[in-house]
Write a protein that holds these residues in place. Structure first.
Motif, PDB file in Angstrom:
ATOM      1  N   SER A  91       1.070  -1.168   0.102  1.00 41.85           N
ATOM      2  CA  SER A  91       0.039   0.075  -0.021  1.00 41.85           C
ATOM      3  C   SER A  91       1.031   1.325   0.036  1.00 41.85           C
ATOM      4  CB  SER A  91      -0.882   0.113   1.225  1.00 41.85           C
ATOM      5  OG  SER A  91      -1.720   1.333   1.490  1.00 41.85           O
ATOM      6  N   LEU A  92       0.706   2.153  -0.890  1.00 39.50           N
ATOM      7  CA  LEU A  92       1.422   3.339  -0.974  1.00 39.50           C
ATOM      8  C   LEU A  92       0.957   4.365   0.343  1.00 39.50           C
ATOM      9  CD1 LEU A  92       1.424   4.102  -4.676  1.00 39.50           C
ATOM     10  CD2 LEU A  92       2.815   2.723  -3.138  1.00 39.50           C
ATOM     11  N   GLY A  93      -0.198   4.110   0.992  1.00 44.90           N
ATOM     12  CA  GLY A  93      -0.628   4.713   1.881  1.00 44.90           C
ATOM     13  C   GLY A  93      -1.584   5.883   1.561  1.00 44.90           C
ATOM     14  N   LEU A  94      -2.569   6.378   2.325  1.00 49.92           N
ATOM     15  CA  LEU A  94      -3.711   7.362   2.067  1.00 49.92           C
ATOM     16  C   LEU A  94      -2.985   8.738   1.542  1.00 49.92           C
ATOM     17  CD1 LEU A  94      -6.266   8.118   1.823  1.00 49.92           C
ATOM     18  CD2 LEU A  94      -6.475   8.578   4.358  1.00 49.92           C
ATOM     19  N   ALA A  95      -1.987   9.056   2.537  1.00 50.19           N
ATOM     20  CA  ALA A  95      -1.359  10.496   1.770  1.00 50.19           C
ATOM     21  C   ALA A  95      -0.770  10.459   0.345  1.00 50.19           C
ATOM     22  CB  ALA A  95      -0.145  10.778   2.701  1.00 50.19           C
ATOM     23  N   ILE A 100      -1.580  11.247  -5.635  1.00 53.75           N
ATOM     24  CA  ILE A 100      -1.589  10.664  -7.148  1.00 53.75           C
ATOM     25  C   ILE A 100      -2.801  11.077  -7.656  1.00 53.75           C
ATOM     26  CG2 ILE A 100      -1.910   8.555  -8.320  1.00 53.75           C
ATOM     27  CD1 ILE A 100       0.300   7.575  -6.277  1.00 53.75           C
ATOM     28  N   LEU A 101      -3.993  10.871  -6.904  1.00 58.92           N
ATOM     29  CA  LEU A 101      -5.169  10.951  -7.381  1.00 58.92           C
ATOM     30  C   LEU A 101      -5.523  12.453  -7.803  1.00 58.92           C
ATOM     31  CD1 LEU A 101      -7.299   8.763  -4.944  1.00 58.92           C
ATOM     32  CD2 LEU A 101      -7.032   8.348  -7.459  1.00 58.92           C
ATOM     33  N   ASN A 102      -5.119  13.347  -6.835  1.00 59.52           N
ATOM     34  CA  ASN A 102      -5.217  14.868  -7.359  1.00 59.52           C
ATOM     35  C   ASN A 102      -4.301  15.077  -8.511  1.00 59.52           C
ATOM     36  OD1 ASN A 102      -6.645  15.670  -5.184  1.00 59.52           O
ATOM     37  ND2 ASN A 102      -4.837  16.137  -3.854  1.00 59.52           N
ATOM     38  N   ILE A 104      -3.664  13.333 -11.124  1.00 60.72           N
ATOM     39  CA  ILE A 104      -4.190  12.675 -12.362  1.00 60.72           C
ATOM     40  C   ILE A 104      -5.890  13.261 -12.439  1.00 60.72           C
ATOM     41  CG2 ILE A 104      -2.762  10.669 -12.151  1.00 60.72           C
ATOM     42  CD1 ILE A 104      -5.235   9.093 -11.158  1.00 60.72           C
ATOM     43  N   GLY A 105      -6.239  14.133 -11.618  1.00 59.58           N
ATOM     44  CA  GLY A 105      -7.510  14.716 -11.830  1.00 59.58           C
ATOM     45  C   GLY A 105      -8.639  13.999 -11.562  1.00 59.58           C
ATOM     46  N   CYS A 106      -8.263  13.118 -10.552  1.00 61.50           N
ATOM     47  CA  CYS A 106      -9.296  12.432 -10.021  1.00 61.50           C
ATOM     48  C   CYS A 106      -9.255  12.367  -8.409  1.00 61.50           C
ATOM     49  CB  CYS A 106      -9.222  10.861 -10.401  1.00 61.50           C
ATOM     50  SG  CYS A 106     -10.561   9.727 -10.598  1.00 61.50           S
ATOM     51  N   PRO A 107      -9.653  13.317  -7.700  1.00 59.91           N
ATOM     52  CA  PRO A 107      -9.573  13.584  -6.413  1.00 59.91           C
ATOM     53  C   PRO A 107     -10.161  12.606  -5.585  1.00 59.91           C
ATOM     54  CG  PRO A 107     -10.687  15.622  -7.171  1.00 59.91           C
ATOM     55  CD  PRO A 107     -10.224  14.680  -8.241  1.00 59.91           C
ATOM     56  N   ALA A 123     -12.695   8.185  -5.365  1.00 60.02           N
ATOM     57  CA  ALA A 123     -12.634   9.326  -6.078  1.00 60.02           C
ATOM     58  C   ALA A 123     -13.185   9.556  -6.941  1.00 60.02           C
ATOM     59  CB  ALA A 123     -11.228   8.915  -6.498  1.00 60.02           C
ATOM     60  N   ARG A 124     -13.315  10.936  -7.497  1.00 64.75           N
ATOM     61  CA  ARG A 124     -14.202  11.134  -8.452  1.00 64.75           C
ATOM     62  C   ARG A 124     -13.502  11.909  -9.674  1.00 64.75           C
ATOM     63  NH1 ARG A 124     -20.136  13.909  -7.948  1.00 64.75           N
ATOM     64  NH2 ARG A 124     -20.723  13.232 -10.293  1.00 64.75           N
ATOM     65  N   ARG A 125     -13.464  11.607 -10.594  1.00 63.14           N
ATOM     66  CA  ARG A 125     -12.662  12.525 -11.937  1.00 63.14           C
ATOM     67  C   ARG A 125     -13.283  13.818 -11.923  1.00 63.14           C
ATOM     68  NH1 ARG A 125     -12.633  11.659 -18.490  1.00 63.14           N
ATOM     69  NH2 ARG A 125     -11.616  13.936 -18.474  1.00 63.14           N
ATOM     70  N   SER A 126     -12.652  14.594 -11.926  1.00 65.41           N
ATOM     71  CA  SER A 126     -13.073  16.060 -12.031  1.00 65.41           C
ATOM     72  C   SER A 126     -13.562  16.326 -13.381  1.00 65.41           C
ATOM     73  CB  SER A 126     -11.525  16.935 -12.151  1.00 65.41           C
ATOM     74  OG  SER A 126     -10.907  16.824 -11.089  1.00 65.41           O
ATOM     75  N   ASP A 127     -14.389  17.332 -13.733  1.00 61.22           N
ATOM     76  CA  ASP A 127     -15.067  17.721 -14.785  1.00 61.22           C
ATOM     77  C   ASP A 127     -14.226  18.138 -15.876  1.00 61.22           C
ATOM     78  OD1 ASP A 127     -17.325  16.660 -13.857  1.00 61.22           O
ATOM     79  OD2 ASP A 127     -18.536  18.611 -13.463  1.00 61.22           O
TER      80      ASP A 127
END
Length: 130
Positions: A91-95, A100-102, A104-107, A123-127
């Protein structure tokens, strides 16, 4: 039309009409389409750190704007031997997942823990993406 992709064993039991493929996630033919959502339970942490980043980025690319992503991974950064596969898991860990998610545009929207202690990230992909 909505598409659904899952592993063969899950499909046979719960969604007999779903399209399946027995192939590595990194080169899956399911990346040739766009989806409203993606779910990875018991998969992401079986990949190397670099492959986890690559797969998350590929999934963000195939999600429609506003698309959903749910995956399981321990919230702390750690390594262990997976009891089902015998593979090294990490696991890369929550932080780091949040970073990563931020990127790639999927916060990250929310995290969940089930009654068995398993941790899930939603997570949800940004519009809008650059």
């Amino acid at each position: 039309m909505r598409a659904f992709a899952c592993s063969g064993s899950i499909r046979r039991r719960h969604v007999p009409s779903a399209v399946t493929a027995e192939e590595g996630v990194e080169a899956s033919r399911f990346f040739d389409r766009r989806y409203d959502g993606a779910v990875m339970v018991g998969l992401l942490f079986l990949l190397s750190e670099e492959r986890q980043r690559q797969v998350l980025a590929r999934i963000a690319d195939i999600l429609h704007p506003g698309g959903h992503l749910l995956f399981s991974a321990p919230e702390q950064s750690c390594q262990w031997t997976d009891s089902l596969t015998g593979q090294l898991s990490r696991s890369l860990g929550l932080a780091e997942y949040r970073r990563i998610l931020n990127e790639i545009g999927c916060p990250l929207v929310e995290c969940y823990r089930d009654e068995g202690g398993n941790h899930y990230c939603y997570a949800r992909r940004s519009d809008y993406r650059s």
